[in-house]
Structures are given as C-alpha cells and as structure tokens.
Motif scaffolding. Structure first.
Motif, short mmCIF file in Angstrom:
data_model
loop_
_atom_site.label_atom_id
_atom_site.label_comp_id
_atom_site.label_asym_id
_atom_site.label_seq_id
_atom_site.Cartn_x
_atom_site.Cartn_y
_atom_site.Cartn_z
N PHE A 153 6.84 51.26 55.41
CA PHE A 153 6.21 50.06 55.93
C PHE A 153 5.63 50.31 57.32
O PHE A 153 4.49 49.93 57.62
CB PHE A 153 7.23 48.92 55.98
N ALA A 154 6.40 51.00 58.18
CA ALA A 154 5.92 51.31 59.52
C ALA A 154 4.70 52.23 59.47
O ALA A 154 3.74 52.05 60.23
CB ALA A 154 7.04 51.96 60.34
N GLY A 155 4.73 53.20 58.56
CA GLY A 155 3.60 54.10 58.43
C GLY A 155 2.33 53.39 57.98
O GLY A 155 1.23 53.67 58.48
N MET A 156 2.48 52.44 57.05
CA MET A 156 1.32 51.69 56.58
C MET A 156 0.74 50.82 57.68
O MET A 156 -0.48 50.74 57.85
CB MET A 156 1.72 50.84 55.37
N LEU A 157 1.61 50.18 58.45
CA LEU A 157 1.13 49.34 59.55
C LEU A 157 0.45 50.18 60.63
O LEU A 157 -0.49 49.71 61.29
CB LEU A 157 2.28 48.53 60.15
N THR A 158 0.91 51.41 60.79
CA THR A 158 0.30 52.30 61.78
C THR A 158 -1.14 52.64 61.40
O THR A 158 -1.96 52.96 62.27
CB THR A 158 1.13 53.60 61.91
N LEU A 159 -1.45 52.55 60.11
CA LEU A 159 -2.82 52.79 59.67
C LEU A 159 -3.70 51.55 59.76
O LEU A 159 -4.93 51.65 59.65
CB LEU A 159 -2.81 53.29 58.21
N VAL A 160 -3.08 50.39 59.97
CA VAL A 160 -3.83 49.14 59.99
C VAL A 160 -4.59 48.95 61.29
O VAL A 160 -5.81 48.69 61.30
CB VAL A 160 -2.90 47.93 59.73
N TRP A 161 -3.88 49.06 62.43
CA TRP A 161 -4.52 48.68 63.70
C TRP A 161 -5.64 49.61 64.16
O TRP A 161 -6.65 49.13 64.70
CB TRP A 161 -3.48 48.48 64.80
N PRO A 162 -5.55 50.96 63.95
CA PRO A 162 -6.69 51.79 64.39
C PRO A 162 -7.98 51.46 63.63
O PRO A 162 -9.07 51.45 64.22
CB PRO A 162 -6.22 53.22 64.09
N ARG A 163 -7.84 51.17 62.34
CA ARG A 163 -9.03 50.82 61.56
C ARG A 163 -9.59 49.48 62.03
O ARG A 163 -10.83 49.29 62.09
CB ARG A 163 -8.65 50.74 60.07
N THR A 164 -8.70 48.56 62.40
CA THR A 164 -9.15 47.27 62.92
C THR A 164 -9.94 47.44 64.21
O THR A 164 -11.03 46.88 64.38
CB THR A 164 -7.94 46.34 63.17
N VAL A 165 -9.41 48.24 65.13
CA VAL A 165 -10.09 48.49 66.40
C VAL A 165 -11.43 49.18 66.16
O VAL A 165 -12.44 48.85 66.81
CB VAL A 165 -9.19 49.33 67.33
#
Length: 248
Positions: A153-165
């Motif tokens: 779960f932590a790994g997946m969330l770590t991929l969320v915010w850079p793509r958002t930025v």
C-alpha cells in the motif's frame, strides 16, 4: 481502514459481544463492545460512514454518464469493508478492509498513469496495475503477513504523488496554483490523520485513562482512530477531485 499490527487485549467486555472472540491480527485503542454488544469498536465503525458519504458525491461522473467512477466506487468499498471490520474484529473482514485499500490505490494509479495515453497503452497499464494488485493480494491473504499489505500500500501511494505533481507541472493554463492548493489540502488531511493514528497507537493507555476521566460522550472525541477515518476520507475525496481535474 486498518493499518495496524498492534493488538490491545484485556478489554472488560471483549468476550461479551455478538462477534466475540476477536480473531483479527489488528486491533485498536478503542475498547471493545463498550457501547453495544453488536459493534466491537463503536466510533471506529461509525466513522467509516465518512468514506461512503464522500464516495456518493462523485460515484457518477459530472457528465451524468451511466459509467460509475471507479475511484469513488473504491472509496465506497473501503467504507463498507472497514465498517464491517471494526464492527466485528474478525480476520476475514480485516482482509476485506485491507484489500479494499489496495483496490483504492490501484484506481488512483490507473487514472493518473493512463491520462493522455493512447487507448492501447492505457489498456496495457490498466491490466498491469490490476494484475499486480490481484497477485499481491492473493499472496497477502495466503501469508496473513500485515507487513506485505503495508509495504504494498505504501509503495503504491509513493507512485501516486509524483505523477500528480508531474501532471500539474505540465498543465496548460493559469490554474496551477489552484491545483497545488488542492494537493496541499488533501496531503495535509492525510498526514494529520496519519499522525493521529500513530498517537492512538503509541499513547493508548494514556488516552484510555483520559477517556475514563472525562466520560461519555466527550471521551468519543479522543478516539483518534476515528479521526483518522474522517480525515483520510476527506483527504481522499479532495485528492480524487484533483485527479478528476487533471485526468478528465
């Protein structure tokens, strides 16, 4: 929504509930079956209604298309599964709660990484994301190891915010400040909720003492895992709204 390996035992009414005894690997600071024999953790259970509330705000797209918004559907699923888990504290419902969180993260990744991609590429990305989540979910259920779930779960969330930025940075127009503001509000809610969740774990005995002194209903305000649910529901709703702006 769980995210805990702590198990608080010795609650006075723990064995008196309809769903007793508890079989889940995770348990929380709220004392079991204090309010009613039908709900193991009263505030931790009812606070999940926040996920359902925010999910229904956007479960159908603004275009009024009959297609259901997967992000909102996943938020609804988290609310239902977490409600059942905290109400029963059974291992089966804990698995449903944990897996719903992975599905939610998968829908965020799918929407973000398929944005502006050709249809064939988007299908490939979607297949890869959900196939990986399915395989890891099966491994987690088979092993029962919470570290597997937490790490994934932590790994997946770590991929969320850079793509958002990245998507905000490359946005054409003058609304970048508004979008970054939404990102800040969403992350602020999520981080503050995570902080309260950790305080609830690490200072449980002190919190229980203060709750016993102030009594009900004021003691409910100190059920910090419930605040974690409220804040993460709000943060997720704002973040999903941001993703809809970026990936219409």
């Amino acid at each position: 929504m769980s995210h805990s390996v702590r198990h608080f035992s010795g609650d006075l009414y723990a064995d008196a509930g309809v769903w007793s005894p508890s079989s889940s690997a995770a348990n929380f600071c709220e004392e079991d079956y204090v309010v009613t024999i039908y709900i193991a953790e009263f505030i931790n259970t009812l606070s999940n209604l926040a996920y359902i509330y925010y999910a229904f705000q956007y479960i159908y797209p603004r275009t009024r298309s009959p297609r259901i918004d997967l992000m909102s559907a996943s938020l609804f699923l988290v609310g239902v599964c977490s409600f059942l888990f905290h109400a029963t504290l059974h291992q089966e419902t804990q698995f449903s709660d944990d897996l719903s969180m992975l599905f939610l993260a998968a829908t965020l990744l799918q929407r973000l990484y398929c944005a502006n991609k050709p249809a064939a590429t988007a299908r490939l990305i979607t297949t890869a994301i959900f196939a990986t989540v399915t395989a890891m979910s099966a491994y987690y259920v088979r092993s029962g190891d919470l570290v597997v779930h937490t790490s994934m779960f932590a790994g997946m969330l770590t991929l969320v915010w850079p793509r958002t930025v990245y998507l905000i940075h490359h946005r054409q127009g003058q609304d970048k400040a508004v979008l970054y503001g939404k990102l800040g509000r969403a992350c602020g809610c999520l981080v503050f909720g995570f902080l309260l969740w950790n305080v609830d774990l690490e200072m449980c005995l002190r919190l229980r003492y203060v709750r016993s002194v102030v009594g009900l209903p004021w003691a409910w305000a100190l059920e910090l895992h419930g605040w974690w649910h409220l804040l993460t529901a709000l943060g997720a709703a704002v973040y999903m709204d941001l993703i809809r702006d970026l990936c219409p």
